[in-house]
Design a protein around this motif. Structure first.
Motif, short mmCIF file in Angstrom:
data_model
loop_
_atom_site.label_atom_id
_atom_site.label_comp_id
_atom_site.label_asym_id
_atom_site.label_seq_id
_atom_site.Cartn_x
_atom_site.Cartn_y
_atom_site.Cartn_z
N THR A 1 7.03 2.96 2.04
CA THR A 1 8.31 2.37 2.43
C THR A 1 8.56 1.01 1.80
OG1 THR A 1 7.24 1.49 4.41
CG2 THR A 1 8.35 3.60 4.62
N TRP A 2 7.59 0.47 1.04
CA TRP A 2 7.80 -0.81 0.38
C TRP A 2 8.66 -0.63 -0.86
CZ3 TRP A 2 6.53 -5.47 2.26
CH2 TRP A 2 5.60 -5.53 3.29
N ARG B 1 11.28 -4.09 -6.82
CA ARG B 1 11.70 -5.49 -6.87
C ARG B 1 10.74 -6.36 -7.67
NH1 ARG B 1 12.41 -7.58 -0.98
NH2 ARG B 1 10.36 -6.60 -0.81
N PHE B 2 9.51 -5.88 -7.89
CA PHE B 2 8.50 -6.69 -8.55
C PHE B 2 8.25 -6.17 -9.97
CE2 PHE B 2 7.49 -6.53 -3.99
CZ PHE B 2 7.59 -7.87 -3.68
N ASP B 3 8.10 -7.11 -10.90
CA ASP B 3 7.70 -6.76 -12.26
C ASP B 3 6.19 -6.57 -12.31
OD1 ASP B 3 10.35 -6.96 -13.07
OD2 ASP B 3 10.15 -9.12 -13.50
N LYS B 4 5.69 -6.22 -13.50
CA LYS B 4 4.26 -6.01 -13.64
C LYS B 4 3.49 -7.33 -13.64
CE LYS B 4 0.74 -3.74 -16.46
NZ LYS B 4 0.45 -2.92 -17.65
N LYS B 5 4.15 -8.40 -14.09
CA LYS B 5 3.45 -9.67 -14.23
C LYS B 5 2.93 -10.23 -12.91
CE LYS B 5 3.88 -14.22 -16.38
NZ LYS B 5 4.77 -15.14 -17.16
N PRO B 6 3.72 -10.26 -11.83
CA PRO B 6 3.17 -10.77 -10.56
C PRO B 6 2.16 -9.85 -9.89
CG PRO B 6 5.41 -10.03 -10.24
CD PRO B 6 5.16 -9.97 -11.71
N ILE B 7 2.02 -8.60 -10.36
CA ILE B 7 1.02 -7.68 -9.80
C ILE B 7 -0.31 -8.01 -10.44
CG2 ILE B 7 0.35 -5.29 -9.46
CD1 ILE B 7 3.26 -4.50 -9.65
N LYS B 8 -1.18 -8.66 -9.70
CA LYS B 8 -2.44 -9.15 -10.26
C LYS B 8 -3.52 -8.08 -10.29
CE LYS B 8 -0.68 -13.14 -10.90
NZ LYS B 8 -0.34 -13.55 -12.29
N GLU C 1 0.82 -1.20 0.00
CA GLU C 1 0.00 0.00 0.00
C GLU C 1 0.86 1.25 0.00
OE1 GLU C 1 -3.91 0.39 2.23
OE2 GLU C 1 -2.60 1.67 3.43
N PHE C 2 0.49 2.22 -0.84
CA PHE C 2 1.22 3.49 -0.96
C PHE C 2 0.22 4.64 -0.88
CE2 PHE C 2 3.70 0.29 -3.06
CZ PHE C 2 5.01 0.58 -2.76
N LYS C 3 0.67 5.74 -0.33
CA LYS C 3 -0.13 6.97 -0.33
C LYS C 3 -0.03 7.59 -1.72
CE LYS C 3 -2.60 10.15 1.85
NZ LYS C 3 -1.99 11.02 2.87
N VAL D 1 -5.18 -20.98 9.10
CA VAL D 1 -4.35 -19.95 8.50
C VAL D 1 -5.32 -19.00 7.83
CG1 VAL D 1 -2.20 -21.16 8.13
CG2 VAL D 1 -4.04 -21.53 6.55
N ALA D 2 -5.23 -17.70 8.12
CA ALA D 2 -6.33 -16.81 7.77
C ALA D 2 -5.91 -15.73 6.80
CB ALA D 2 -6.90 -16.19 9.03
N SER D 3 -6.81 -14.75 6.66
CA SER D 3 -6.70 -13.77 5.60
C SER D 3 -5.42 -12.97 5.71
CB SER D 3 -7.88 -12.82 5.67
OG SER D 3 -7.92 -12.20 6.93
N LEU D 4 -4.85 -12.66 4.53
CA LEU D 4 -3.58 -11.96 4.46
C LEU D 4 -3.83 -10.50 4.17
CD1 LEU D 4 -0.51 -11.76 4.10
CD2 LEU D 4 -0.81 -12.50 1.76
N LYS D 5 -3.26 -9.65 4.99
CA LYS D 5 -3.35 -8.23 4.75
C LYS D 5 -1.95 -7.66 4.66
CE LYS D 5 -7.81 -6.81 6.60
NZ LYS D 5 -8.48 -5.90 7.53
N GLN D 6 -1.89 -6.35 4.53
CA GLN D 6 -0.60 -5.68 4.42
C GLN D 6 0.17 -5.78 5.71
OE1 GLN D 6 -0.96 -1.52 4.13
NE2 GLN D 6 1.19 -1.11 3.90
N GLU D 7 1.45 -6.06 5.61
CA GLU D 7 2.32 -6.07 6.77
C GLU D 7 3.11 -4.78 6.83
OE1 GLU D 7 4.76 -9.50 7.23
OE2 GLU D 7 3.33 -10.76 6.18
N SER D 8 3.33 -4.30 8.03
CA SER D 8 4.10 -3.08 8.21
C SER D 8 5.56 -3.33 7.87
CB SER D 8 3.99 -2.60 9.65
OG SER D 8 4.87 -1.54 9.88
N PRO D 9 6.21 -2.43 7.12
CA PRO D 9 7.63 -2.62 6.80
C PRO D 9 8.51 -2.68 8.04
CG PRO D 9 6.64 -0.89 5.47
CD PRO D 9 5.63 -1.25 6.52
#
Length: 419
Positions: free
Chosen positions: A139-140, A144-151, A5-7, A393-401
């Motif tokens: 801060t993320w 490091r990520f290409d466009k392809k893994p961004i769903k 997540e980014f502002k 094992v439950a829902s995945l949300k954003q982790e703080s850097p």
């Protein structure tokens, strides 16, 4: 899946364009829901086709990217599918019949309609809504990520501004060395939790702390004239205060759960139904303020991430049974000390935490089933029938850097640990 997540920063006309895109998403979602109500046998693919029909009928809907229209139709279908699942499972009470959406705060794109700059610090939306180029601040390390893994890419409107979320398909597993420790947790209102070793974590009570300020902004908003600009400003200030409290509660649960998981090989906790507990109007506010459900979700998420075992135990009689001899010692909620004929004298919550751990160790061989829903960017778990035990094992949300760097100290050895 991981959500970054980014502002987002832009000009006022870009913010108005985002608001228009969000209103279009709400219109398509509600229109698809009406189309399903009026026609029997409608499927998910029929709703996707109907979103294209809406684009031909309404020019403002055609301005939105086609994948964003499909995502809006999928939102309608997710509510329909949830209703069908509740009916099949014969969930008691209301089944959650789909309703028309009054408030919408996000617009979602798939893998088209947007483009990242070469330095990954800007994002450009290319549909006809006029959102254009937005600056990303966070801060993320998105480079490091290409466009392809961004769903998927989602624009979210909150009280303090607009945010851009990236749903990235990556493997987040991180195995740790065994510690040889097991722990049982009993959550409460006086202390946030008491573990089976007798250590306690204080309850921060974020809502109680900020309640005076909330009442001040609520009175200020109610005194303004309806429809005026000053009323909108007062409501926005009230929303910012609520948002701050919710973020404090979420971050507290996240940091604490990470420390507990990293310090123990097995973590047992109560399988509480918070929705039923808050029906007691005397303690509903305190239960909601504690954030037990957020803490459980993060325990389950970090347990899956770090390869730890997390077990949800049936909480029945964990406070009444003696952890030493198993004898039932009835006590009211006001009785905070467990005293048994066998000579066992413990704090009520400490006794319950030991019972929770014993139950988990007795049936730890049961394994739950993991079901992945990539479209929703979350993971759900099945509940094991019988024995009152669930391994989740439950829902995945954003982790703080800030959580991703440094080693976590053992909370079992530090009673005054503050996340």
């Amino acid at each position: 899946m991981m959500i970054l997540e980014f502002k987002a920063y832009g000009k006022q006309k870009q913010y108005l364009a985002i608001d228009e895109a969000i209103r279009t998403v709400k219109f398509i979602r509600n229109s698809c829901l009406r189309y399903w109500m009026d026609n029997k046998g409608i499927t998910k693919y029929d709703l996707n086709k109907y979103s294209a029909v809406l684009a031909k009928q309404f020019p403002f809907a055609n301005e939105l990217n086609s994948t964003a229209r499909q995502a809006s139709a999928e939102r309608a279908w997710s509510s329909i599918a949830r209703f069908f699942d509740n009916c099949k499972k014969k969930v008691p009470g209301k089944k959650g019949f789909p309703r028309f959406q009054k408030h919408c705060r996000s617009v979602e794109y798939k893998q088209s309609g947007w483009k990242l700059s070469s330095d990954k610090k800007w994002i450009i939306f290319s549909d006809k809504k006029g959102i254009g180029k937005l600056k990303l601040k966070g801060t993320w390390d998105l480079w490091r990520f290409d466009k392809k893994p961004i769903k998927r890419v989602r624009i979210v409107r909150r009280a303090d501004g607009y945010y851009v979320q990236f749903c990235v398909s990556v493997d987040i597993d991180e195995k740790l060395k065994p510690t040889g420790n097991t722990i049982g947790l009993d959550v409460g209102l006086k202390d946030f939790y008491t573990d089976s070793d007798g250590n306690t974590e204080p309850n921060p009570r974020f809502y109680r702390t900020g309640e005076k300020r909330l009442k001040f902004y609520q009175r200020r908003a109610s005194r303004k004239k309806k429809g005026s600009a000053n009323r909108k400003k007062a409501i926005n200030k009230l929303g910012r205060t609520h948002l701050k409290i919710s973020r404090q509660r979420e971050e507290h649960a996240k940091r604490l759960a990470r420390c507990v998981i990293r310090s123990n090989d097995l973590v047992a906790y109560e399988d509480l139904r918070v929705r039923n507990l808050v029906k007691n109007h005397c303690i509903a506010k305190s239960i909601s303020d504690a954030g037990w459900y957020q803490f459980r979700r993060w325990l389950e998420h970090f347990g899956e991430k770090f390869g730890r075992v997390t077990v949800a135990v049936n909480p029945a009689y964990t406070s009444q049974n003696c952890s030493n001899c198993g004898e039932v010692v009835k006590k009211s909620l006001s009785t905070r000390t467990h005293v048994c004929k066998c000579g066992c004298q413990l704090d009520r919550d400490h006794n319950a935490a030991i019972n929770i751990l014993d139950r988990a160790l007795g049936t730890v061989g049961h394994i739950g089933t993991l079901v992945t829903d990539q479209n929703a960017c979350r993971e759900e778990t099945s509940i094991l029938p019988g024995s009152g035990l669930v391994e989740q094992v439950a829902s995945l949300k954003q982790e703080s850097p800030r959580l991703m760097t440094g080693e976590c100290q053992d909370v079992r050895k530090h009673r005054d640990h503050k996340p």
